[in-house]
Design an enzyme around this catalytic site. Sequence first.
Site, PDB file in Angstrom:
ATOM      1  CE1 TYR A 127      -1.121  -9.188   4.537  1.00  0.00           C
ATOM      2  CE2 TYR A 127      -0.740 -10.297   2.444  1.00  0.00           C
ATOM      3  CZ  TYR A 127      -1.354  -9.301   3.173  1.00  0.00           C
ATOM      4  OH  TYR A 127      -2.210  -8.414   2.551  1.00  0.00           O
ATOM      5  CE  LYS A 161      -4.547  -9.129   5.481  1.00  0.00           C
ATOM      6  NZ  LYS A 161      -5.411  -8.059   6.024  1.00  0.00           N
ATOM      7  CB  THR A 182      -0.518   0.824  -1.126  1.00  0.00           C
ATOM      8  OG1 THR A 182      -0.174  -0.568  -0.957  1.00  0.00           O
ATOM      9  CG2 THR A 182      -1.945   0.944  -1.639  1.00  0.00           C
ATOM     10  CG  ASN A 195      -7.356  -0.366   4.913  1.00  0.00           C
ATOM     11  OD1 ASN A 195      -7.161  -0.972   3.867  1.00  0.00           O
ATOM     12  ND2 ASN A 195      -6.544   0.611   5.323  1.00  0.00           N
TER      13      ASN A 195
END
Length: 249
Positions: free
Chosen positions: A156, A160, A189, A89
């Site tokens: 990013y 991914k 978050t 995670n």
Amino acid sequence: MEASTVAIVTGASRGLGQALVTSLLKSGTQVISIARNENAELAEQASACGAVLQQVRADLSDPSAAQACADRIAADLPRQAQRYLLINNAGTVEPISQAGDLADAGAIAQAFNLNVTSVIVLIASFLRATPAAADRRILNISSGAGRNPTPGWGVYCATKAALDHYTQVLNAEDHGVRVASLAPGVIDTGMQAKIRSSDSSQFPSVERFAQMHEQGQLPSPEAVAEKILRYIANDSFGTTVLDDIRNHA
């Protein structure tokens, strides 16, 4: 008495990772959590539940620390459980910049180390350390950004996408484990707070994320964690290697 399920969760000190560990502890799962810092709240929850929690401190953006962490977990992992879970995670959205400004090689390397390299190293240890006869499941937390190009998220998106493709390779190699790379959707978050603070000249979509937050459209980490754990426990887990939690109830 050993738990029937042992779970390893990275990025466990806050956000989605903390929510995943909390839910796993409540179910009686033995958990090994990995994060930069220990979480006193999780320790208290484990004690209250009578569950076993081992907190491992490691900066997974540092390759040597990630390797040492993987080796330690492989050495300490119980060998008698019926099910083993590895939930990768931990991740970072930074650096957030347009291509012409992505000039900090160190920051870029850290993102790849955390989002990709540490995952590969942990999975290698997990495959070696867990008994082949057990029910072994690996979940890599990915992102829609790995499947859709997003201006300002060059690093990013690249990490991914790499994670998604690596998961497909892992599945193709057929190690006797169930694997999936899952986009969890947009969650309320700390990462989202960081995204909302982005410079719009570097990240043109910042306003859309701010509006989602203002309009209460972001699900809580706890709600998403419950969905993810139902998903990974389902008999169909691994049938779809590249998945999205929004495809599941």
